[in-house]
Design an enzyme around this catalytic site. Structure first.
Site, PDB file in Angstrom:
ATOM      1  N   SER A 157     -12.451  19.815 -18.941  1.00 10.95           N
ATOM      2  CA  SER A 157     -13.437  19.308 -19.802  1.00 10.95           C
ATOM      3  C   SER A 157     -14.524  20.479 -19.925  1.00 10.95           C
ATOM      4  O   SER A 157     -14.101  21.646 -20.138  1.00 10.95           O
ATOM      5  CB  SER A 157     -14.286  18.161 -19.216  1.00 10.95           C
ATOM      6  OG  SER A 157     -15.048  17.437 -20.249  1.00 10.95           O
ATOM      7  N   ASP A 322      -6.466  10.970 -24.737  1.00 10.88           N
ATOM      8  CA  ASP A 322      -7.893  11.521 -24.699  1.00 10.88           C
ATOM      9  C   ASP A 322      -8.685  11.833 -26.107  1.00 10.88           C
ATOM     10  O   ASP A 322      -7.939  12.492 -26.825  1.00 10.88           O
ATOM     11  CB  ASP A 322      -8.042  12.924 -24.058  1.00 10.88           C
ATOM     12  CG  ASP A 322      -9.217  13.622 -23.571  1.00 10.88           C
ATOM     13  OD1 ASP A 322     -10.304  13.086 -24.197  1.00 10.88           O
ATOM     14  OD2 ASP A 322      -9.353  14.671 -23.029  1.00 10.88           O
ATOM     15  N   HIS A 355      -9.942  10.698 -21.511  1.00 11.51           N
ATOM     16  CA  HIS A 355     -10.634  11.879 -21.003  1.00 11.51           C
ATOM     17  C   HIS A 355     -10.512  12.002 -19.319  1.00 11.51           C
ATOM     18  O   HIS A 355     -10.431  12.821 -18.916  1.00 11.51           O
ATOM     19  CB  HIS A 355     -11.774  12.115 -21.488  1.00 11.51           C
ATOM     20  CG  HIS A 355     -12.535  13.450 -21.238  1.00 11.51           C
ATOM     21  ND1 HIS A 355     -11.930  14.569 -21.748  1.00 11.51           N
ATOM     22  CD2 HIS A 355     -13.559  13.918 -20.701  1.00 11.51           C
ATOM     23  CE1 HIS A 355     -12.560  15.616 -21.060  1.00 11.51           C
ATOM     24  NE2 HIS A 355     -13.549  15.258 -20.849  1.00 11.51           N
TER      25      HIS A 355
END
Lengths: 382, 202
Positions: A157, A322, A355
């Protein structure tokens, strides 16, 4: 902590602090005259200093990536599934460094720290930081630890964005960049979610324009809402359905506005426990770091041009479910690397976890990382 | 790792130091071989997750992708050779993929099992069933090979789509050639290897 430390754990770890007195000029135009970085290390640096891995944390992460601080800790560090003897980032071979980034609230200089100029906490006056500022500070940490080139810089991320920025800003500073569940910049939708989170915090009456420390209060409701919203974007529709469905806590509808569905209870719990461990000003700052990340902006919005000077080998990983940073976003990174003939591999991992998958144990994902890191280990001779 | 015999033939067609894209690169063995013997810079495209792990282990650059989704991530003329080894018959749109190969690459190389081999003909003509053989081991209902073709079919498609064949080699299952195969390639050849490019007048 479980009854005994698992054999593949790095065990008890002690965070360390380094003070930097060389001023750090920031992207926003301001300068941090001095600052501290809190970090942890796992494994040992080899004589050639070639086996160091930098782990970069995401929005709400910190330096505590693996092991336990105390025997009574219930949970290990946030990426314990990947760091330890025999794990993908094998601490028998690598020296793993994980820090709390500037602006954080876990010990590195940030909004909760005392501003030497005023003697009071920085609060909302803490400068807005960028990924580039972070990378600069991380390079100084590396230098202080005797590391001139990381074997790999790795993150998921926002952490993956740091790995990218590293490859752009310090081409010789790393051999491999591993960017997981990342994106080359935020979309309007991503920024929109961040803005709602910020509004939740800033409209809390206990926020006091960021000076809540002086009032001995915390904008609990705002921060909790921000986290609840964030959490929805970390999970997939399928994962939520599988985990909660429409299950009711009491088994029947109560025709009121109290917690009824399990998913409500879960989100509230996530929000409440987050308030206990995170600072609202840091949360605001971290969302801005995300919003501002756009390495292509300095290159006429051409990501290929931004990555041109990079010499690292890249490994880009995305997860099918995601939707916060979807595989398509990772492929933008891959494409820009291909444009430059850079060495890159890309894996798209089937997962229903959304995610959050980058933090979850997943055999295929871990084997991929393990295999890639084995290759890195061979390359650096460990 | 046992080397697939067609790798050697393909390798001979590749100029040293060139840029190679391998579509459906499997475990990366061909690319590892070309990297080592021809010093090429290369990428492989592969859809299967366990193969991705093998590619990474082999140290080749691999991009996990679905060939049927096209090669849109690649700019025109970015490769010297685009290889499609034993995969043409398994994609949804072989004709479009050939065009894509010649968009991103200067030359294309394909290998495929020749459906015109006499054993296949006998199985259909006399047995009345879809052929099952060393090169086509699956039953009709579970085969990944949905677009089987013969040498003649392939060459007709090339002619129709403005592709000129530069080199053709036809071999048996052990990748041996022979005078019979040179005389009757579409009847006796089990595996076909082609190197081709866009016809200059197109």
């Amino acid at each position: 902590m479980p009854n005994a430390i698992p054999a593949d754990s790095v065990g008890l770890v002690v965070p360390q602090t380094l003070r930097f007195s060389e001023p750090l000029a920031l992207d926003c135009g301001r300068t941090l005259a001095e600052y501290e970085l809190v970090y942890e290390t796992y494994g040992a640096l080899n004589a050639a200093r070639s086996n160091a891995i930098l782990v970069c944390h995401a929005l709400s992460g910190d330096h505590h990536a693996a092991g336990y601080h105390a025997p009574e800790d219930k949970k290990p560090g946030w990426w314990d599934s990947c760091i330890g003897p025999g794990k993908p980032f094998d601490t028998r071979r690598f020296f793993v460094v994980s820090l709390n980034n500037l602006g954080g609230c876990k010990g590195s200089t940030g909004p909760v720290s005392v501003n030497p100029a005023t003697g009071k906490p920085y609060g909302p006056d803490f400068p807005i930081i960028t990924v580039r500022d972070w990378v600069k500070s991380q390079a100084r940490l590396g230098a202080a630890l005797g590391i001139t080139q990381w074997a790999a810089v790795i993150g998921g991320s926002l952490g993956g964005m740091q790995a990218l920025q590293w490859a752009i800003d310090f081409p010789d500073g790393l051999r491999h960049a591993i960017a997981i569940a990342a994106a080359p910049k935020l979309s309007a939708q991503n920024i929109a979610f961040n803005e709602v989170a910020r509004q939740a915090i800033m409209s809390d009456p206990d926020f006091h324009a960021g000076h809540y420390y002086e009032h001995n209060v915390v904008p609990r409701r705002g921060l909790m809402l921000a986290r609840m919203l964030g959490h929805i974007t970390y999970l997939s529709d399928d994962a939520m359905r599988a985990k909660f469905g429409r299950e009711l806590r009491e088994g029947k509808l109560s025709f009121g506005f109290d917690v009824e569905f399990q998913v409500e209870s879960y989100l509230r719990y996530q929000g409440q426990s987050f308030v206990e461990r995170f600072d609202a000003n840091t949360y605001l700052l971290m969302t801005k770091v995300l919003d501002y990340f756009d390495p292509a902006a300095d290159f006429n919005h051409d990501l290929s041009a931004a990555l041109k000077a990079a010499t690292a080998r890249f490994f880009v990983i995305a997860f099918t479910s995601d939707w916060r940073f979807s595989p398509a976003r990772s492929r933008e990174i891959v494409r820009a690397l291909l444009d430059n003939d850079h060495e890159v591999s890309y894996a798209e991992i089937t997962s229903s976890e959304g995610h959050d998958a980058f933090l979850m144990p997943n055999a295929h994902y871990q084997t991929l990382l393990h295999t890639y890191l084995e290759r890195v280990a061979r390359e650096v001779g460990v | 790792m046992a080397l697939r015999p067609d790798f050697e033939i393909i390798s001979e067609w590749i100029a040293p130091g060139s840029r190679v894209l391998d579509l459906g690169c499997g475990d990366g063995a061909l690319l590892a071989y070309l990297n080592a013997t021809r010093g090429v810079s290369s990428y492989g495209l592969e859809i299967d997750g366990s193969n991705i792990i093998k590619c990474i282990e082999a140290g080749v650059n691999v991009i996990q992708t679905d060939l049927d989704a096209g090669l849109s991530d690649f700019d025109a003329d970015s490769f010297d050779y685009v290889i499609l080894s034993q995969t043409l018959q398994a994609v949804y749109y072989p004709d479009r993929l050939l065009d894509e190969m010649l968009r991103v690459g200067r030359e294309g190389i394909v290998t495929f099992p020749n459906f015109g081999h006499w054993q296949n003909r006998v199985q259909i003509a006399l047995g009345g069933h879809m052929p099952v053989s060393r090169n086509l081991p699956n039953e009709w209902y579970n085969t990944p090979n949905i677009h089987l073709c013969t040498l003649r079919d392939f060459e007709q498609l090339c002619a129709k789509n403005g592709i000129s064949v530069l080199q053709r080699t036809v071999v048996d299952h052990a990748h041996r050639g022979g005078w019979g195969m040179r005389l009757f390639p579409n009847l006796l050849g089990e595996i076909a290897l082609y190197r081709f490019q866009r016809r200059s007048d197109v």
